[in-house]
Scaffold this active site. Structure first.
Site, short mmCIF file in Angstrom:
data_model
loop_
_atom_site.label_atom_id
_atom_site.label_comp_id
_atom_site.label_asym_id
_atom_site.label_seq_id
_atom_site.Cartn_x
_atom_site.Cartn_y
_atom_site.Cartn_z
N HIS A 29 -3.88 15.64 -1.29
CA HIS A 29 -3.86 14.21 -1.63
C HIS A 29 -2.78 14.01 -2.69
CE1 HIS A 29 -5.25 10.19 -2.80
NE2 HIS A 29 -5.16 10.60 -4.06
N CYS B 232 -2.55 8.95 2.52
CA CYS B 232 -2.09 8.73 1.15
C CYS B 232 -0.66 9.23 0.94
CB CYS B 232 -3.04 9.42 0.17
SG CYS B 232 -3.22 11.20 0.46
#
Length: 246
Positions: free
Chosen positions: A41, A115
């Site tokens: 992430h 993301c």
């Protein structure tokens, strides 16, 4: 001008300690060991002490922020500076407002809109370098694999359709040949229709002229006898008839 910093986390929000441990091991081997990539992430920090990223939600924008390096959903790994932007804080806020409208939470996709894709676009608009390739390599590889599989499936469906169509044409053609053959079994001139000699002559005509023998006069023509004036026309007409839908 201000610094643009990328924060990277190991994805450990699966809800299963065993799965989270496996992900950490994968990232350790494939990123730390051979530098290929992993399951990560990411978030971008620019102006202030907060980072910006993107995630799934059923309603509203998927763009969110939290204190830099302190997202409670993941395990913090590292950060890096991607460059410096010339935009003012006011302009950066405008960019974030635009991205918030363009990235709704329900459009999130693990492989094609995650993301890391968001951070890539945010950095591009800020005028700094994009994320290192290893950050999102696994998602990009998975997306490419799915695209290849979809294209392969489409080609297989197209090939199946073409095969079925060709089979129907061949079937109609053979039915026409059988009908012509059965229709003249009582005629002395048709006594050779089932012989290898006739079959060879019929196949030669099919290859060279795109037609099939339709009468005894044409078989005689294969033996060197005189061909009636309307023989070629009859051959072409029979082939055209075999191509018409039944």
């Amino acid at each position: 001008m201000t610094e643009v910093r990328l924060h990277i986390y190991d994805v450990t929000n699966s809800g299963s300690d065993k799965t989270n441990t496996t992900i950490l091991q994968i990232n350790k081997i494939f990123k730390d060991g051979i530098g290929l990539g992993g399951i990560f992430h990411s978030a971008v920090q620019v102006y202030g002490e907060e980072e910006w990223s993107f995630g799934f939600c059923e309603h509203g924008s998927g763009v969110f922020n939290c204190p830099s390096g302190k997202n409670p959903m993941y395990t913090y790994r590292e950060s890096m500076v991607l460059g410096r932007t010339n935009f003012s804080k006011f302009k950066v806020n405008q960019i974030l407002q635009e991205l918030s409208g363009e990235w709704p939470g329900n459009s999130y996709d693990l492989l094609s809109k995650n993301c890391n894709h968001f951070c890539d676009e945010f950095c591009e608009r800020l005028g700094v370098q994009k994320l290192p390739g290893w950050v999102n390599r696994f998602a990009n590889a998975g997306d490419a694999a799915i695209e290849i599989a979809e294209n392969t499936a489409l080609r297989l469906r197209q090939a199946k359709t073409e095969i079925v169509s060709a089979s129907k044409v061949a079937y109609r053609f053979l039915v026409g040949v059988t009908s012509s053959s059965n229709g003249g079994n009582d005629s002395p001139g048709n006594s050779n229709r089932g012989s290898p000699r006739f079959q060879a002559a019929w196949f030669k005509n099919l290859i060279t002229t795109g037609a099939k023998p339709s009468s005894s006069s044409e078989i005689e023509a294969q033996d060197g006898s005189a061909v009636p004036q309307n023989s070629t026309q009859t051959m072409r007409q029979n082939f055209q008839d075999s191509e018409r839908p039944q």
